[in-house]
Scaffold this motif. Structure first.
Motif, PDB file in Angstrom:
ATOM      1  N   ASP A  72    -196.092  30.553 -18.804  1.00 21.59           N
ATOM      2  CA  ASP A  72    -196.847  31.193 -17.735  1.00 21.59           C
ATOM      3  C   ASP A  72    -196.108  32.468 -17.352  1.00 21.59           C
ATOM      4  OD1 ASP A  72    -198.437  31.770 -15.552  1.00 21.59           O
ATOM      5  OD2 ASP A  72    -197.720  30.101 -14.321  1.00 21.59           O
ATOM      6  N   VAL A  73    -196.595  33.597 -17.857  1.00 27.36           N
ATOM      7  CA  VAL A  73    -195.957  34.892 -17.605  1.00 27.36           C
ATOM      8  C   VAL A  73    -196.419  35.412 -16.243  1.00 27.36           C
ATOM      9  CG1 VAL A  73    -195.710  37.271 -18.401  1.00 27.36           C
ATOM     10  CG2 VAL A  73    -195.773  35.394 -20.057  1.00 27.36           C
ATOM     11  N   ALA A  74    -195.463  35.862 -15.440  1.00 27.96           N
ATOM     12  CA  ALA A  74    -195.738  36.235 -14.046  1.00 27.96           C
ATOM     13  C   ALA A  74    -196.247  35.008 -13.297  1.00 27.96           C
ATOM     14  CB  ALA A  74    -196.731  37.389 -13.956  1.00 27.96           C
ATOM     15  N   VAL A  92    -195.558  20.733 -21.925  1.00 25.04           N
ATOM     16  CA  VAL A  92    -194.417  21.405 -21.310  1.00 25.04           C
ATOM     17  C   VAL A  92    -194.846  22.784 -20.829  1.00 25.04           C
ATOM     18  CG1 VAL A  92    -192.125  22.356 -21.751  1.00 25.04           C
ATOM     19  CG2 VAL A  92    -192.785  20.148 -22.749  1.00 25.04           C
ATOM     20  N   MET A  93    -194.414  23.152 -19.646  1.00 22.52           N
ATOM     21  CA  MET A  93    -194.688  24.494 -19.125  1.00 22.52           C
ATOM     22  C   MET A  93    -193.391  25.186 -18.738  1.00 22.52           C
ATOM     23  SD  MET A  93    -198.226  24.526 -16.914  1.00 22.52           S
ATOM     24  CE  MET A  93    -197.972  23.089 -15.876  1.00 22.52           C
ATOM     25  N   ASP A  94    -193.229  26.404 -19.242  1.00 22.48           N
ATOM     26  CA  ASP A  94    -192.164  27.289 -18.792  1.00 22.48           C
ATOM     27  C   ASP A  94    -192.806  28.409 -17.984  1.00 22.48           C
ATOM     28  OD1 ASP A  94    -190.224  25.842 -20.147  1.00 22.48           O
ATOM     29  OD2 ASP A  94    -190.326  27.096 -21.943  1.00 22.48           O
ATOM     30  N   HIS A 111    -193.708  21.560 -11.681  1.00 25.93           N
ATOM     31  CA  HIS A 111    -194.570  21.680 -12.858  1.00 25.93           C
ATOM     32  C   HIS A 111    -193.829  22.195 -14.092  1.00 25.93           C
ATOM     33  CE1 HIS A 111    -197.982  20.831 -10.413  1.00 25.93           C
ATOM     34  NE2 HIS A 111    -198.079  22.011  -9.832  1.00 25.93           N
ATOM     35  N   TYR A 112    -192.780  22.975 -13.889  1.00 26.26           N
ATOM     36  CA  TYR A 112    -192.181  23.738 -14.979  1.00 26.26           C
ATOM     37  C   TYR A 112    -190.897  23.095 -15.513  1.00 26.26           C
ATOM     38  CZ  TYR A 112    -195.290  27.464 -13.376  1.00 26.26           C
ATOM     39  OH  TYR A 112    -196.395  28.201 -13.005  1.00 26.26           O
TER      40      TYR A 112
END
Length: 237
Positions: A72-74, A92-94, A111-112
């Motif tokens: 997730d950019v920005a 997985v979320m970064d 979440h991340y």
């Protein structure tokens, strides 16, 4: 000054309409604690819309795979992640953002996997491996004062072949020149066979729009709402 006008002036000010991304990040640091309240006052529904797009357009086997990796950019305070988890995304979320204070709020949500502080500036690369992510999202950040459109290739660099990249760009009078430049960048990358467009839609970003062509910072009482964004979905070739 109305609550809406006050919120607008927090979100859109002199830093937002320059090319100084660093000062723009400083602005987000300053009002990170009230960012979601400010966004709600403006009727900010774009993160939910993009989460819906990811859920409906990314192949089901990828979306439902717990081993899928998304960046997730920005990322801001994690609004897109909220929507994706609500849709049942268990991968997985970064997150990556230039504002440390915004990421503090995002981290609270859990979440991340990781949150990376980085400002996307021309001539730099994100501190992320090539061909690493199945999905990339970038919501409400490709615009004046934020991320320049020439950073699209670096974002795509981080996506696996066959992976998905969904991003938005504000589409109103104050962003006309920016949108034209972004569209040129999109076409150039298509011509180079870097990606294939799967969809493009125009969605409501805010339910209000206090900006005018003469006063983009929204210090007038004019409300031409809503404000729209273009939402692009590409797959990497």
């Amino acid at each position: 000054m109305t609550d809406v006008q006050t919120s607008w002036n927090k979100m859109y000010n002199k830093h937002t309409f320059t090319d100084d991304s660093i000062k723009c990040v400083d602005n987000y640091d300053e009002f990170s604690k009230t960012y979601e309240e400010t966004s709600a006052a403006l009727g900010f529904t774009l993160p939910k819309y993009v989460a819906d797009v990811v859920h409906s357009e990314v192949p089901k086997d990828m979306f439902e795979d717990p081993n899928s990796i998304l960046v997730d950019v920005a990322a801001g305070t994690g609004l897109i992640a909220d929507g994706l988890r609500q849709h049942g995304f268990t991968g997985v979320m970064d997150g990556l953002d230039g504002s440390l204070e915004m990421m503090v709020k995002a981290e609270e949500k859990g979440h991340y996997r990781s949150l990376i502080k980085h400002i996307l500036l021309p001539g730099t690369q994100m501190p992320v491996m090539d061909n690493h992510y199945d999905i990339l999202t970038c919501v409400a950040a490709l615009s004046t004062g934020h991320i320049q459109s020439e950073m699209l290739p670096d974002m795509l660099r981080t996506v696996k072949r066959g992976g998905h990249m969904i991003f938005t760009v504000r589409d109103n009078l104050t962003a006309r020149d920016y949108v034209a430049k972004l569209k040129d960048q999109v076409k150039s990358m298509e011509a180079d066979n870097q990606w294939t467009q799967l969809s493009m839609s125009r969605a409501e970003q805010y339910s209000v729009n206090c900006a005018t062509s003469k006063d983009p910072t929204g210090k007038s009482d004019i409300d031409d709402g809503p404000m729209y964004s273009l939402v692009y979905h590409f797959t990497k070739n």
